[in-house]
Design a protein around this motif. Structure first.
Motif, PDB file in Angstrom:
ATOM      1  N   PRO A   2      34.696  27.038   1.896  1.00  0.00           N
ATOM      2  CA  PRO A   2      35.626  27.005   0.766  1.00  0.00           C
ATOM      3  C   PRO A   2      34.911  26.780  -0.566  1.00  0.00           C
ATOM      4  O   PRO A   2      35.303  27.346  -1.582  1.00  0.00           O
ATOM      5  N   GLU A   3      33.869  25.984  -0.559  1.00  0.00           N
ATOM      6  CA  GLU A   3      33.128  25.736  -1.798  1.00  0.00           C
ATOM      7  C   GLU A   3      32.406  26.987  -2.266  1.00  0.00           C
ATOM      8  O   GLU A   3      32.351  27.262  -3.462  1.00  0.00           O
ATOM      9  N   LEU A   4      31.850  27.759  -1.359  1.00  0.00           N
ATOM     10  CA  LEU A   4      31.198  29.006  -1.750  1.00  0.00           C
ATOM     11  C   LEU A   4      32.209  29.959  -2.376  1.00  0.00           C
ATOM     12  O   LEU A   4      31.923  30.589  -3.390  1.00  0.00           O
ATOM     13  N   ARG A   5      33.374  30.041  -1.785  1.00  0.00           N
ATOM     14  CA  ARG A   5      34.423  30.889  -2.357  1.00  0.00           C
ATOM     15  C   ARG A   5      34.850  30.378  -3.728  1.00  0.00           C
ATOM     16  O   ARG A   5      35.048  31.164  -4.644  1.00  0.00           O
ATOM     17  N   ARG A   6      34.990  29.074  -3.866  1.00  0.00           N
ATOM     18  CA  ARG A   6      35.376  28.483  -5.150  1.00  0.00           C
ATOM     19  C   ARG A   6      34.356  28.825  -6.244  1.00  0.00           C
ATOM     20  O   ARG A   6      34.720  29.063  -7.396  1.00  0.00           O
ATOM     21  N   LEU A   7      33.078  28.884  -5.871  1.00  0.00           N
ATOM     22  CA  LEU A   7      32.031  29.211  -6.838  1.00  0.00           C
ATOM     23  C   LEU A   7      31.998  30.700  -7.180  1.00  0.00           C
ATOM     24  O   LEU A   7      31.344  31.093  -8.136  1.00  0.00           O
ATOM     25  N   GLY A   8      32.682  31.530  -6.406  1.00  0.00           N
ATOM     26  CA  GLY A   8      32.748  32.952  -6.712  1.00  0.00           C
ATOM     27  C   GLY A   8      32.013  33.867  -5.752  1.00  0.00           C
ATOM     28  O   GLY A   8      31.918  35.067  -5.992  1.00  0.00           O
ATOM     29  N   PHE A   9      31.509  33.319  -4.662  1.00  0.00           N
ATOM     30  CA  PHE A   9      30.856  34.159  -3.662  1.00  0.00           C
ATOM     31  C   PHE A   9      31.911  34.876  -2.848  1.00  0.00           C
ATOM     32  O   PHE A   9      32.947  34.304  -2.513  1.00  0.00           O
ATOM     33  N   GLY A  10      31.646  36.125  -2.546  1.00  0.00           N
ATOM     34  CA  GLY A  10      32.562  36.892  -1.711  1.00  0.00           C
ATOM     35  C   GLY A  10      32.307  36.590  -0.248  1.00  0.00           C
ATOM     36  O   GLY A  10      31.236  36.904   0.272  1.00  0.00           O
ATOM     37  N   VAL A  21      26.849  31.845   6.927  1.00  0.00           N
ATOM     38  CA  VAL A  21      27.848  32.617   6.189  1.00  0.00           C
ATOM     39  C   VAL A  21      27.126  33.753   5.495  1.00  0.00           C
ATOM     40  O   VAL A  21      26.091  33.543   4.851  1.00  0.00           O
ATOM     41  N   TYR A  22      27.636  34.948   5.630  1.00  0.00           N
ATOM     42  CA  TYR A  22      27.111  36.129   4.965  1.00  0.00           C
ATOM     43  C   TYR A  22      27.970  36.342   3.726  1.00  0.00           C
ATOM     44  O   TYR A  22      29.157  36.651   3.831  1.00  0.00           O
ATOM     45  N   ALA A  23      27.402  36.114   2.538  1.00  0.00           N
ATOM     46  CA  ALA A  23      28.198  36.096   1.307  1.00  0.00           C
ATOM     47  C   ALA A  23      27.728  37.143   0.303  1.00  0.00           C
ATOM     48  O   ALA A  23      26.524  37.357   0.126  1.00  0.00           O
ATOM     49  N   ASP A  24      28.678  37.734  -0.366  1.00  0.00           N
ATOM     50  CA  ASP A  24      28.420  38.730  -1.407  1.00  0.00           C
ATOM     51  C   ASP A  24      28.057  38.028  -2.708  1.00  0.00           C
ATOM     52  O   ASP A  24      28.786  37.164  -3.187  1.00  0.00           O
ATOM     53  N   VAL A  25      26.915  38.401  -3.287  1.00  0.00           N
ATOM     54  CA  VAL A  25      26.445  37.817  -4.551  1.00  0.00           C
ATOM     55  C   VAL A  25      26.505  38.831  -5.690  1.00  0.00           C
ATOM     56  O   VAL A  25      25.949  38.595  -6.759  1.00  0.00           O
ATOM     57  N   GLY A  26      27.203  39.931  -5.473  1.00  0.00           N
ATOM     58  CA  GLY A  26      27.270  40.992  -6.471  1.00  0.00           C
ATOM     59  C   GLY A  26      27.802  40.555  -7.820  1.00  0.00           C
ATOM     60  O   GLY A  26      27.469  41.147  -8.837  1.00  0.00           O
ATOM     61  N   GLY A  27      28.593  39.511  -7.866  1.00  0.00           N
ATOM     62  CA  GLY A  27      29.109  39.003  -9.129  1.00  0.00           C
ATOM     63  C   GLY A  27      28.105  38.183  -9.911  1.00  0.00           C
ATOM     64  O   GLY A  27      28.328  37.854 -11.071  1.00  0.00           O
ATOM     65  N   PHE A  28      26.968  37.869  -9.283  1.00  0.00           N
ATOM     66  CA  PHE A  28      25.966  37.018  -9.916  1.00  0.00           C
ATOM     67  C   PHE A  28      24.651  37.724 -10.216  1.00  0.00           C
ATOM     68  O   PHE A  28      23.913  37.304 -11.105  1.00  0.00           O
ATOM     69  N   ALA A  29      24.321  38.754  -9.446  1.00  0.00           N
ATOM     70  CA  ALA A  29      23.006  39.389  -9.592  1.00  0.00           C
ATOM     71  C   ALA A  29      23.075  40.852  -9.175  1.00  0.00           C
ATOM     72  O   ALA A  29      23.952  41.242  -8.404  1.00  0.00           O
ATOM     73  N   ALA A  30      22.124  41.607  -9.664  1.00  0.00           N
ATOM     74  CA  ALA A  30      22.047  43.025  -9.325  1.00  0.00           C
ATOM     75  C   ALA A  30      21.611  43.237  -7.881  1.00  0.00           C
ATOM     76  O   ALA A  30      21.975  44.227  -7.258  1.00  0.00           O
ATOM     77  N   ASP A  31      20.831  42.297  -7.352  1.00  0.00           N
ATOM     78  CA  ASP A  31      20.412  42.420  -5.962  1.00  0.00           C
ATOM     79  C   ASP A  31      20.190  41.045  -5.334  1.00  0.00           C
ATOM     80  O   ASP A  31      19.863  40.077  -6.015  1.00  0.00           O
ATOM     81  N   ALA A  32      20.401  40.996  -4.043  1.00  0.00           N
ATOM     82  CA  ALA A  32      20.350  39.736  -3.297  1.00  0.00           C
ATOM     83  C   ALA A  32      18.940  39.147  -3.256  1.00  0.00           C
ATOM     84  O   ALA A  32      18.789  37.923  -3.270  1.00  0.00           O
ATOM     85  N   GLU A  33      17.930  39.975  -3.208  1.00  0.00           N
ATOM     86  CA  GLU A  33      16.564  39.449  -3.138  1.00  0.00           C
ATOM     87  C   GLU A  33      16.204  38.694  -4.411  1.00  0.00           C
ATOM     88  O   GLU A  33      15.639  37.603  -4.347  1.00  0.00           O
ATOM     89  N   SER A  34      16.548  39.236  -5.566  1.00  0.00           N
ATOM     90  CA  SER A  34      16.247  38.519  -6.808  1.00  0.00           C
ATOM     91  C   SER A  34      17.118  37.269  -6.938  1.00  0.00           C
ATOM     92  O   SER A  34      16.659  36.235  -7.424  1.00  0.00           O
ATOM     93  N   PHE A  35      18.362  37.348  -6.478  1.00  0.00           N
ATOM     94  CA  PHE A  35      19.234  36.175  -6.504  1.00  0.00           C
ATOM     95  C   PHE A  35      18.632  35.062  -5.645  1.00  0.00           C
ATOM     96  O   PHE A  35      18.565  33.909  -6.065  1.00  0.00           O
ATOM     97  N   ALA A  36      18.208  35.387  -4.431  1.00  0.00           N
ATOM     98  CA  ALA A  36      17.641  34.385  -3.526  1.00  0.00           C
ATOM     99  C   ALA A  36      16.373  33.773  -4.111  1.00  0.00           C
ATOM    100  O   ALA A  36      16.192  32.552  -4.062  1.00  0.00           O
ATOM    101  N   ALA A  37      15.511  34.583  -4.685  1.00  0.00           N
ATOM    102  CA  ALA A  37      14.262  34.081  -5.278  1.00  0.00           C
ATOM    103  C   ALA A  37      14.560  33.170  -6.460  1.00  0.00           C
ATOM    104  O   ALA A  37      13.948  32.102  -6.607  1.00  0.00           O
ATOM    105  N   ASP A  38      15.501  33.568  -7.295  1.00  0.00           N
ATOM    106  CA  ASP A  38      15.868  32.778  -8.466  1.00  0.00           C
ATOM    107  C   ASP A  38      16.508  31.453  -8.061  1.00  0.00           C
ATOM    108  O   ASP A  38      16.202  30.405  -8.630  1.00  0.00           O
ATOM    109  N   LEU A  39      17.378  31.477  -7.067  1.00  0.00           N
ATOM    110  CA  LEU A  39      18.033  30.264  -6.600  1.00  0.00           C
ATOM    111  C   LEU A  39      17.005  29.272  -6.036  1.00  0.00           C
ATOM    112  O   LEU A  39      17.079  28.076  -6.302  1.00  0.00           O
ATOM    113  N   LEU A  40      16.041  29.775  -5.315  1.00  0.00           N
ATOM    114  CA  LEU A  40      15.002  28.911  -4.765  1.00  0.00           C
ATOM    115  C   LEU A  40      14.140  28.323  -5.879  1.00  0.00           C
ATOM    116  O   LEU A  40      13.895  27.117  -5.913  1.00  0.00           O
TER     117      LEU A  40
END
Length: 86
Positions: A2-10, A21-40
């Motif tokens: 529920p928290e992931l959904r609240r933050l805007g993850f699909g 959980v397999y979550a869509d990050v399209g609302g945050f980044a152009a691609d998942a690999e750059s999103f994951a690297a940036d989050l880390l």
């Protein structure tokens, strides 16, 4: 989840018997690999790009594993929320 959904993850499907959980990050980044690297790098939270788990919309998804205690998961969610607010 529920928290992931609240933050805007699909997250269209509730996991049944899984520990991730397999979550869509399209609302945050152009691609998942750059999103994951940036989050880390910026938030200290590790997620895995969808490309490590197959082809289905892999470029838009990351996998969150929840294989640790609740307090650590809550800390991770707080870090993700702060990161997304920047």
């Amino acid at each position: 989840m529920p928290e992931l959904r609240r933050l805007g993850f699909g997250v269209p499907v509730v996991p049944q018997g899984a520990f991730y959980v397999y979550a869509d990050v399209g609302g945050f980044a152009a691609d998942a690999e750059s999103f994951a690297a940036d989050l880390l790098e910026r938030a200290g939270v590790a997620v895995t790009p969808g490309s490590d788990f197959g082809r289905y919309r892999a470029e838009r998804h990351v996998r969150f594993a929840y294989t640790t205690e609740v307090a650590r998961l809550q800390e991770a969610v707080a870090r993700i929320a702060a990161h997304l607010a920047r």
